[in-house]
Design a protein around this motif. Structure first.
Motif, PDB file in Angstrom:
ATOM      1  N   PRO A 176     -15.039   9.336  34.207  1.00 15.75           N
ATOM      2  CA  PRO A 176     -14.313  10.079  35.443  1.00 15.75           C
ATOM      3  C   PRO A 176     -14.315   9.363  36.574  1.00 15.75           C
ATOM      4  CG  PRO A 176     -16.289  10.863  34.682  1.00 15.75           C
ATOM      5  CD  PRO A 176     -15.952   9.852  33.661  1.00 15.75           C
ATOM      6  N   MET A 177     -15.362   8.573  36.924  1.00 15.94           N
ATOM      7  CA  MET A 177     -15.173   8.007  38.200  1.00 15.94           C
ATOM      8  C   MET A 177     -13.788   6.863  38.702  1.00 15.94           C
ATOM      9  SD  MET A 177     -19.214   6.956  38.695  1.00 15.94           S
ATOM     10  CE  MET A 177     -20.621   7.811  38.574  1.00 15.94           C
ATOM     11  N   TYR A 178     -13.601   6.148  37.341  1.00 14.31           N
ATOM     12  CA  TYR A 178     -12.637   5.443  37.519  1.00 14.31           C
ATOM     13  C   TYR A 178     -11.254   6.034  37.475  1.00 14.31           C
ATOM     14  CZ  TYR A 178     -10.313   0.848  36.894  1.00 14.31           C
ATOM     15  OH  TYR A 178      -9.522  -0.123  36.902  1.00 14.31           O
ATOM     16  N   SER A 179     -11.212   6.921  36.449  1.00  6.83           N
ATOM     17  CA  SER A 179      -9.789   7.706  36.137  1.00  6.83           C
ATOM     18  C   SER A 179      -9.343   8.453  37.609  1.00  6.83           C
ATOM     19  CB  SER A 179      -9.906   8.679  35.168  1.00  6.83           C
ATOM     20  OG  SER A 179     -10.622   9.621  34.824  1.00  6.83           O
ATOM     21  N   ASP A 180     -10.486   9.272  38.126  1.00  5.35           N
ATOM     22  CA  ASP A 180     -10.217  10.101  39.330  1.00  5.35           C
ATOM     23  C   ASP A 180      -9.459   9.177  40.353  1.00  5.35           C
ATOM     24  OD1 ASP A 180     -11.059  12.203  38.239  1.00  5.35           O
ATOM     25  OD2 ASP A 180     -12.885  12.343  39.169  1.00  5.35           O
ATOM     26  N   LEU A 220     -31.141   3.326  40.506  1.00  8.15           N
ATOM     27  CA  LEU A 220     -31.594   2.768  41.530  1.00  8.15           C
ATOM     28  C   LEU A 220     -31.602   4.089  42.658  1.00  8.15           C
ATOM     29  CD1 LEU A 220     -31.950   0.340  43.298  1.00  8.15           C
ATOM     30  CD2 LEU A 220     -29.645   0.269  43.772  1.00  8.15           C
ATOM     31  N   LEU A 221     -30.736   4.922  42.327  1.00 12.71           N
ATOM     32  CA  LEU A 221     -30.658   6.150  43.268  1.00 12.71           C
ATOM     33  C   LEU A 221     -31.598   7.219  43.118  1.00 12.71           C
ATOM     34  CD1 LEU A 221     -26.884   5.989  43.781  1.00 12.71           C
ATOM     35  CD2 LEU A 221     -28.654   5.212  45.392  1.00 12.71           C
ATOM     36  N   GLN A 222     -32.349   7.346  42.048  1.00 13.66           N
ATOM     37  CA  GLN A 222     -33.265   8.335  41.454  1.00 13.66           C
ATOM     38  C   GLN A 222     -33.998   8.827  42.603  1.00 13.66           C
ATOM     39  OE1 GLN A 222     -33.073  10.063  38.807  1.00 13.66           O
ATOM     40  NE2 GLN A 222     -31.384   8.662  37.752  1.00 13.66           N
ATOM     41  N   SER A 223     -34.597   8.145  43.216  1.00 16.67           N
ATOM     42  CA  SER A 223     -35.702   8.584  44.312  1.00 16.67           C
ATOM     43  C   SER A 223     -35.029   9.185  45.660  1.00 16.67           C
ATOM     44  CB  SER A 223     -36.627   7.464  44.574  1.00 16.67           C
ATOM     45  OG  SER A 223     -36.138   6.456  45.376  1.00 16.67           O
ATOM     46  N   GLY A 224     -35.618  10.244  46.011  1.00 22.18           N
ATOM     47  CA  GLY A 224     -35.048  10.643  47.302  1.00 22.18           C
ATOM     48  C   GLY A 224     -33.622  11.243  47.095  1.00 22.18           C
ATOM     49  N   ASN A 225     -33.021  11.231  48.507  1.00 19.41           N
ATOM     50  CA  ASN A 225     -31.571  11.843  48.597  1.00 19.41           C
ATOM     51  C   ASN A 225     -30.651  10.816  48.732  1.00 19.41           C
ATOM     52  OD1 ASN A 225     -32.320  14.777  48.245  1.00 19.41           O
ATOM     53  ND2 ASN A 225     -33.061  14.548  50.416  1.00 19.41           N
ATOM     54  N   LEU A 226     -30.852   9.465  48.192  1.00 17.81           N
ATOM     55  CA  LEU A 226     -29.879   8.357  48.167  1.00 17.81           C
ATOM     56  C   LEU A 226     -28.592   8.547  47.561  1.00 17.81           C
ATOM     57  CD1 LEU A 226     -32.498   5.427  47.538  1.00 17.81           C
ATOM     58  CD2 LEU A 226     -31.590   6.253  49.866  1.00 17.81           C
ATOM     59  N   GLN A 227     -27.660   8.247  48.260  1.00 14.95           N
ATOM     60  CA  GLN A 227     -26.259   8.131  47.412  1.00 14.95           C
ATOM     61  C   GLN A 227     -25.574   6.716  47.906  1.00 14.95           C
ATOM     62  OE1 GLN A 227     -24.492   9.612  45.628  1.00 14.95           O
ATOM     63  NE2 GLN A 227     -24.861  11.768  45.410  1.00 14.95           N
ATOM     64  N   ALA A 228     -24.633   6.546  46.861  1.00 19.79           N
ATOM     65  CA  ALA A 228     -24.050   5.228  47.110  1.00 19.79           C
ATOM     66  C   ALA A 228     -22.555   5.311  46.269  1.00 19.79           C
ATOM     67  CB  ALA A 228     -24.640   4.201  46.654  1.00 19.79           C
ATOM     68  N   GLY A 229     -21.635   4.437  46.877  1.00 15.14           N
ATOM     69  CA  GLY A 229     -20.252   4.193  46.402  1.00 15.14           C
ATOM     70  C   GLY A 229     -20.166   2.741  46.240  1.00 15.14           C
ATOM     71  N   ALA A 230     -19.364   2.374  45.140  1.00 11.67           N
ATOM     72  CA  ALA A 230     -19.016   1.051  44.965  1.00 11.67           C
ATOM     73  C   ALA A 230     -17.833   0.753  44.132  1.00 11.67           C
ATOM     74  CB  ALA A 230     -20.454   0.336  43.929  1.00 11.67           C
ATOM     75  N   ALA A 231     -17.201  -0.476  44.538  1.00 12.60           N
ATOM     76  CA  ALA A 231     -16.113  -1.026  43.730  1.00 12.60           C
ATOM     77  C   ALA A 231     -16.528  -2.467  43.652  1.00 12.60           C
ATOM     78  CB  ALA A 231     -14.977  -0.870  44.766  1.00 12.60           C
ATOM     79  N   GLU A 288     -10.001 -13.045  40.898  1.00 12.45           N
ATOM     80  CA  GLU A 288      -8.647 -14.094  40.663  1.00 12.45           C
ATOM     81  C   GLU A 288      -7.654 -13.131  40.665  1.00 12.45           C
ATOM     82  OE1 GLU A 288      -9.788 -16.233  37.204  1.00 12.45           O
ATOM     83  OE2 GLU A 288     -11.462 -17.405  38.418  1.00 12.45           O
ATOM     84  N   LYS A 289      -7.753 -12.053  39.779  1.00  8.53           N
ATOM     85  CA  LYS A 289      -6.726 -11.032  39.566  1.00  8.53           C
ATOM     86  C   LYS A 289      -6.422 -10.163  40.637  1.00  8.53           C
ATOM     87  CE  LYS A 289      -7.353 -11.362  34.470  1.00  8.53           C
ATOM     88  NZ  LYS A 289      -7.585 -10.638  33.301  1.00  8.53           N
ATOM     89  N   ARG A 290      -7.401  -9.907  41.421  1.00 11.35           N
ATOM     90  CA  ARG A 290      -7.575  -9.099  42.652  1.00 11.35           C
ATOM     91  C   ARG A 290      -7.143  -7.323  42.097  1.00 11.35           C
ATOM     92  NH1 ARG A 290      -3.714 -10.996  47.699  1.00 11.35           N
ATOM     93  NH2 ARG A 290      -4.969  -9.279  48.653  1.00 11.35           N
ATOM     94  N   GLU A 291      -7.971  -7.146  40.963  1.00 12.80           N
ATOM     95  CA  GLU A 291      -7.778  -5.923  40.517  1.00 12.80           C
ATOM     96  C   GLU A 291      -9.412  -5.209  40.503  1.00 12.80           C
ATOM     97  OE1 GLU A 291      -4.312  -6.406  37.176  1.00 12.80           O
ATOM     98  OE2 GLU A 291      -6.489  -7.044  36.566  1.00 12.80           O
ATOM     99  N   ILE A 292      -9.360  -3.936  40.668  1.00 10.69           N
ATOM    100  CA  ILE A 292     -10.650  -3.218  40.221  1.00 10.69           C
ATOM    101  C   ILE A 292     -11.127  -2.999  39.069  1.00 10.69           C
ATOM    102  CG2 ILE A 292     -11.840  -0.997  41.128  1.00 10.69           C
ATOM    103  CD1 ILE A 292      -9.733  -0.654  43.284  1.00 10.69           C
ATOM    104  N   ILE A 293     -12.093  -3.456  38.635  1.00 12.58           N
ATOM    105  CA  ILE A 293     -12.712  -3.189  37.153  1.00 12.58           C
ATOM    106  C   ILE A 293     -13.613  -2.374  37.091  1.00 12.58           C
ATOM    107  CG2 ILE A 293     -11.895  -5.666  36.755  1.00 12.58           C
ATOM    108  CD1 ILE A 293     -15.124  -6.477  36.989  1.00 12.58           C
ATOM    109  N   SER A 294     -14.258  -1.913  38.140  1.00 15.60           N
ATOM    110  CA  SER A 294     -15.536  -0.842  37.776  1.00 15.60           C
ATOM    111  C   SER A 294     -15.581  -0.008  39.353  1.00 15.60           C
ATOM    112  CB  SER A 294     -16.772  -1.487  37.941  1.00 15.60           C
ATOM    113  OG  SER A 294     -17.812  -0.868  37.766  1.00 15.60           O
ATOM    114  N   ILE A 295     -15.865   1.185  39.289  1.00 16.19           N
ATOM    115  CA  ILE A 295     -16.061   1.944  40.334  1.00 16.19           C
ATOM    116  C   ILE A 295     -16.981   2.787  40.222  1.00 16.19           C
ATOM    117  CG2 ILE A 295     -14.738   3.718  41.984  1.00 16.19           C
ATOM    118  CD1 ILE A 295     -12.180   2.688  41.114  1.00 16.19           C
ATOM    119  N   PHE A 296     -17.892   3.019  41.274  1.00 18.61           N
ATOM    120  CA  PHE A 296     -19.049   4.112  41.113  1.00 18.61           C
ATOM    121  C   PHE A 296     -18.754   5.109  42.079  1.00 18.61           C
ATOM    122  CE2 PHE A 296     -23.313   5.637  42.288  1.00 18.61           C
ATOM    123  CZ  PHE A 296     -23.703   6.057  41.087  1.00 18.61           C
ATOM    124  N   GLY A 297     -18.554   6.495  41.888  1.00 17.83           N
ATOM    125  CA  GLY A 297     -18.359   7.576  42.690  1.00 17.83           C
ATOM    126  C   GLY A 297     -19.521   8.274  43.280  1.00 17.83           C
TER     127      GLY A 297
END
Length: 312
Positions: A198-202, A271-282, A287-296
């Motif tokens: 769902p993180m990627y498909s959204d 990595l984000l289990q402790s505290g109220n930490l949040q993050a996003g990543a792409a 080489e292909k200039r394509e997104i292969i993984s996304i973290f929401g």
């Protein structure tokens, strides 16, 4: 991404059709798309409450709102809705309108249409459900958040019983039948969805919307006007186009790397289990200039706030 299983009206049990007619629009087969008496009643209630709480909408108006308009509670939108509804009644038969309505309604959890609701919540086709189960899923669209059976089962059950009481009041069911249906047990049996990422498909759906808006000229049209009513018309036209594309059976090719996506989700979540930490990543293939993984984000919920592309 979304669960849709369209059915022909002939495939939808008459009991289900009657449930929605009695609870949403008793005069469906006699009005011309709008119900003046219902509108007046809603106007009186709203005036007394000093708020726009009731809409007096017919099934035709609700279909128009779902397919073409926004859900903003303004009198301007309501007038447009009435005009559209009257025009739709000229172009479509009552049966076609009811069929479209029953297939378009939102049943929560990204499930659209009565057929999809039966399959998702009970893992059986609609015709295989009993009357109690049919009434149970019919209770959801009135307020999909409040009557989400996965979260508020008891609230959904109470509304199911109110729907059955309405059928009794309108002489569609007998008192004995209503009591029998109320006593039937409701046991959910969810059918697993096939969306594993769902993180990627959204993000894919967000990008698809942007591409369609740009290619079809909607982006330029919106940028060229400040008129709210004009913007609403453009947005309605865009939603119609977007729905047509989705319903056409479109296949979207992506650069998703499933193993990498799963690895990143596990690693970042840990990595984000402790505290109220949040993050996003792409993660990008340079080489292909394509997104292969996304973290929401940690504890991401599909269609929720996506920290990879919605956070500042």
């Amino acid at each position: 991404v979304e669960w849709r299983t369209p059915l022909l009206l002939s495939e939808i049990p008459s009991f289900v059709q009657q449930l929605f007619l009695e609870s949403e629009d008793e005069e469906f087969y006699t009005h011309r798309g709008y119900n003046i008496s219902a509108i007046i009643r809603a106007f009186v209630v709203n005036a007394q409450a000093d708020a726009k709480q009731q809409g007096g909408s017919t099934i035709t108006q609700q279909l128009i709102r779902m397919q073409y308009l926004t859900t903003d509670k303004t009198y301007e939108r309501k007038i447009v809705e009435l005009l559209y509804a009257a025009e739709l009644e000229k172009r479509m038969s009552k049966e076609a309108i009811l069929e479209a309505y029953l297939n378009e309604m939102y049943f929560g959890n990204r499930v659209y249409g009565i057929g999809s609701a039966a399959t998702y919540y009970f893992n059986r086709p609609l015709h295989a459900l009993n009357e109690a189960e049919m009434a149970f899923i019919a209770a959801i669209p009135n307020n999909p958040s409040r009557y989400d059976p996965l979260i508020n089962f008891e609230a959904t059950k109470k509304r199911q019983e109110r729907l059955l009481d309405t059928m009794l009041k309108n002489d569609v069911l007998t008192a004995a039948e209503v009591e029998q249906f109320k006593q039937m047990p409701i046991e959910l049996s969810l059918k697993a969805k096939t969306n594993d990422f769902p993180m990627y498909s959204d993000y894919v759906m967000k990008e698809l919307k942007e591409l369609i808006a740009q290619e079809e000229g909607f982006t330029k049209q919106l940028a060229s006007t400040e008129d709210p009513s004009e913007k609403e018309k453009i947005q309605a036209a865009f939603q119609e186009k977007f729905s047509k594309v989705l319903n056409s059976g479109i296949i979207i090719d992506t650069a998703l790397h499933p193993a990498k996506q799963q690895m990143d989700e596990r690693a970042l979540t840990n990595l984000l289990q402790s505290g109220n930490l949040q993050a996003g990543a792409a993660v990008i293939d340079n080489e292909k200039r394509e997104i292969i993984s996304i973290f929401g984000g940690r504890e991401y919920v599909s269609t929720g706030f996506h920290r990879a592309f919605q956070a500042v």
